[in-house]
Enzyme design. Structure first.
Site, PDB file in Angstrom:
ATOM      1  N   HIS A  46      21.592  35.773  59.545  1.00 51.90           N
ATOM      2  CA  HIS A  46      22.044  35.587  60.924  1.00 51.90           C
ATOM      3  C   HIS A  46      23.265  34.668  60.938  1.00 51.90           C
ATOM      4  O   HIS A  46      23.410  33.790  60.092  1.00 51.90           O
ATOM      5  CB  HIS A  46      20.947  34.927  61.765  1.00 51.90           C
ATOM      6  CG  HIS A  46      19.802  35.827  62.089  1.00 51.90           C
ATOM      7  ND1 HIS A  46      19.881  36.804  63.050  1.00 51.90           N
ATOM      8  CD2 HIS A  46      18.537  35.883  61.581  1.00 51.90           C
ATOM      9  CE1 HIS A  46      18.717  37.429  63.130  1.00 51.90           C
ATOM     10  NE2 HIS A  46      17.883  36.897  62.248  1.00 51.90           N
TER      11      HIS A  46
ATOM     12  N   CYS B 101      19.105  41.519  60.000  1.00 49.95           N
ATOM     13  CA  CYS B 101      17.679  41.181  59.964  1.00 49.95           C
ATOM     14  C   CYS B 101      16.820  42.413  60.294  1.00 49.95           C
ATOM     15  O   CYS B 101      16.759  43.346  59.509  1.00 49.95           O
ATOM     16  CB  CYS B 101      17.391  40.008  60.887  1.00 49.95           C
ATOM     17  SG  CYS B 101      15.845  39.155  60.481  1.00 49.95           S
TER      18      CYS B 101
END
Length: 501
Positions: free
Chosen positions: A438, A332
Site C-alpha cells: 500500500h 493487496c
C-alpha cells in the site's frame, strides 16, 4: 504543568469531529504545546500501519500529523473493521478477535480497562490530550456499554465540546435533543458547542445562536464555515470517491474499481492531486470506458468483492480491456483477485472455501488467520509495458493482509522489499501487475516516472520536475489552512480557558 485534556463529542456521526480535533491539535501545536490525539474506538476499513507494525484508524493518523507526531496505536486502541457478517477487532494495533455485531456490548465491557490503560500511557507522554468521541454521544440504547463517548470523558475527567452539523438540517433540535438525553452530570461536563459546516452569511444566523444559548445555557464557541480541506478521510463515504469525468481532454484517465468493501483508498490521494490526472471510482461497466490504467484496490473482503465483480460483469470488462492493451494494476486484495485462485479453507473471510480469480497473473492465494502488518521499504525491479522508467525506483509503504500468494512460472518479480522478498509480480509482457504494498503512489520518484510514462504515451505535457515536491508540501499547507480557519471562527481563547491552559 498538570496533565490537561478536552473531548469533542458529536450530536451524530459525520458531524466533523475528526476534522475539528485535527484543527485544534494544529492550533495548539503551533503554540508549542505538547499535544496528542486520542479516540477510544474507531469503526473504519481505512487503516494505517505504524512503524512498529501496529494497525490504527486513519483519523488519528491525520490528527497525529496535525500534532507533528509519529502515529502511535495508543492514540486509537480499538479499531473495528466490519466485513460481511462479522467484524475484525484490532486492539492496540493487533488482531484481537472476530465477532458478530450483536456482541459489541459484551466486547466493550471487556475492553474498557484496555482503553483507559492506553489513554494513561499516552497522557504520561504529553501535557495535553484532545479526545474524540464516536458517532452520536446520546445513543441511550448503547449508553450502558459506552466506552468511547461520555463514559470516556468521565473516566479521564475531560471537559466536553459538543459538535453539530448544520448542513444536514435540524441543527438546533439536534443540539437541544442531545443535551436533553444526557444525565445532569453528563450535561454539566459540556462546556461549549461548535456548529459545523455553515453555509451563508453568519450575521443572518446570530439571532438563532443567541436563542439557542438562552435555551441550553451553554455558550456556542464558534460557527465553522462549510469549507473543503483536502486531508485524508476516515471513511469511504466521501465526495472524493466518485466517478468524476475530467473536463480536460489532455488528462490521464485512472479508473479505480470501487469495490463494495474497498479499504485503504488513501492509496490514491496523491494521484488525485496531480495536474493532468483524473481519478475516477467505477462500480459498473457503463462507466469503465477506456481508461489509461485500471487499478483494483484493497478490500476487507476479497472473495466477496471478486464475486460481485463477476456478477456485475466488471470482471469480464477488465479482462477485455487488458486484452486490448489497457494496463491493469492490483493492490493487496486487488492483487489477489488478479491471480488464478483464492483459497480460504480456514474461513478467514467467510464461508466460501475457494474462488477462481481473474486469471491475469500466475499466482495462487491462500488466506490464513495470521495477519501481516508492517511498514516496508522496497524497490521496483521490473518495468511494465510502455512504462519504461520505473525500474530501480525506491518505494516506501506498508503491508496489511491475511493472504499469502504463491508465485508461478509465468510471472516475474515487479517489486521486492529491502530483504529481497517478492511482494509484487507482473506478467512476462508487463501488461498487468500487482503488489501487496500500500502507498506506492506516495513515493515521489516512482509516481513521477509512472505518470510521465502514461503522459508520454498520450503525447501529453510531462509533469514539472517539482510537481510532486509541491504535493508533499501540500498536506502540511492543508493543516495550516484548517488551523487558520478554526482560529478565525472559533473562540480558541475560551477553549484554552476550558482546558485550563
Amino acid at each position: 504543568m498538570n496533565k490537561k485534556n478536552i473531548m469533542f463529542l458529536g450530536t451524530a456521526s459525520s458531524v466533523g469531529k475528526s476534522t475539528l480535533v485535527a484543527a485544534l491539535c494544529r492550533v495548539l501545536k503551533n503554540e508549542e504545546f505538547k499535544v496528542a490525539p486520542f479516540k477510544a474506538m474507531n469503526i473504519s476499513l481505512n487503516s494505517y500501519v505504524t512503524k512498529d507494525g501496529a494497525e490504527m484508524g486513519r483519523a488519528q493518523v491525520v490528527q497525529a500529523e496535525a500534532c507533528k507526531l509519529e502515529p502511535n496505536a495508543l492514540m486509537n486502541p480499538i479499531l473495528l473493521k466490519p466485513s460481511g457478517g462479522h467484524t475484525q477487532v484490532i486492539v492496540n494495533g493487533k488482531v484481537y478477535d472476530n465477532i458478530e455485531p450483536y456482541k459489541y456490548k459484551e466486547l466493550n465491557k471487556k475492553l474498557k480497562g484496555i482503553v483507559k490503560e492506553s489513554y494513561d500511557k499516552l497522557s504520561n507522554k504529553y501535557e495535553l490530550i484532545v479526545l474524540e468521541g464516536s458517532g452520536g454521544c446520546a445513543e441511550i440504547n448503547l449508553k450502558d456499554s459506552d466506552i468511547a463517548n461520555m463514559n470516556m470523558a468521565e473516566s479521564v475527567d475531560a471537559p466536553v465540546i459538543l459538535v453539530a452539523d448544520i448542513d444536514r438540517g435540524g441543527v438546533f433540535a439536534s443540539i437541544v435533543g442531545t443535551l436533553e438525553l444526557l444525565s445532569k452530570n453528563e450535561r454539566s461536563r459540556v462546556k461549549g458547542v461548535i456548529i459545523n459546516k455553515f453555509r451563508g452569511e453568519k450575521q443572518h444566523f446570530e439571532a438563532g445562536v443567541k436563542q439557542l444559548e438562552e435555551i441550553i445555557k451553554i455558550p456556542v464557541l464558534g460557527v465553522m464555515p462549510y469549507e473543503y480541506f483536502d486531508i485524508e478521510d476516515e471513511d469511504a463515504v466521501t465526495e472524493k470517491i466518485c466517478n468524476k469525468e475530467s473536463e480536460d481532454e489532455n488528462s490521464i484517465d485512472v479508473a479505480i474499481i470501487r469495490l463494495s468493501h474497498m479499504s485503504n483508498f488513501t492509496d490514491f490521494n496523491v494521484l488525485s492531486r496531480i495536474n493532468g490526472v483524473n481519478v475516477r471510482y467505477v462500480e459498473s461497466t457503463k462507466y469503465l470506458k477506456n481508461p489509461d490504467v485500471i487499478i483494483i484496490p484493497g478490500t476487507k473482503n476479497t472473495i466477496e468483492d471478486l464475486r460481485i465483480l463477476k456478477e456485475s460483469k466488471l470482471a469480464d470488462e477488465i479482462i477485455k480491456l487488458h486484452d486490448s492493451g489497457t494496463l491493469v494494476l492490483g493492490i493487496c486484495g486487488g492483487y489477489q483477485m488478479l491471480g488464478k485462485i483464492l483459497l480460504d479453507q480456514q474461513g478467514v473471510e467467510g464461508n466460501t472455501l475457494q474462488e477462481e480469480g481473474l486469471g491475469l497473473l500466475d499466482i495462487k492465494t491462500r488466506f490464513n488467520e495470521r495477519k501481516i502488518t508492517k511498514q516496508v521499504e522496497a524497490q521496483v525491479v521490473s518495468n511494465l509495458k510502455d512504462i519504461n522508467e520505473i525500474e530501480n525506483k525506491s518505494l516506501v509503504g506498508y503491508e496489511i493482509h491475511n493472504g499469502i500468494s504463491k508465485v508461478g512460472k509465468n510471472v516475474k518479480p515487479f517489486i521486492k522489499d529491502s530483504k529481497g522478498k517478492i511482494i509484487g509480480v507482473c506478467d512476462i509482457e508487463g501488461s498487468v501487475a500487482g503488489t501487496y504494498l500500500h502507498g506506492i503512489f506516495d513515493s515521489e520518484e516512482f509516481t513521477n516516472a509512472f505518470i510521465n510514462a502514461l503522459k508520454k504515451n498520450n503525447n501529453f505535457d510531462l509533469l514539472e520536475d517539482d510537481e510532486l515536491n509541491k504535493i508533499s508540501d501540500y498536506k502540511n499547507e492543508q493543516y495550516e489552512k484548517l488551523a487558520k480557519i478554526f482560529s478565525e471562527n472559533v473562540d480558541v481563547d475560551k477553549i484554552k480557558e476550558i482546558i485550563g491552559i
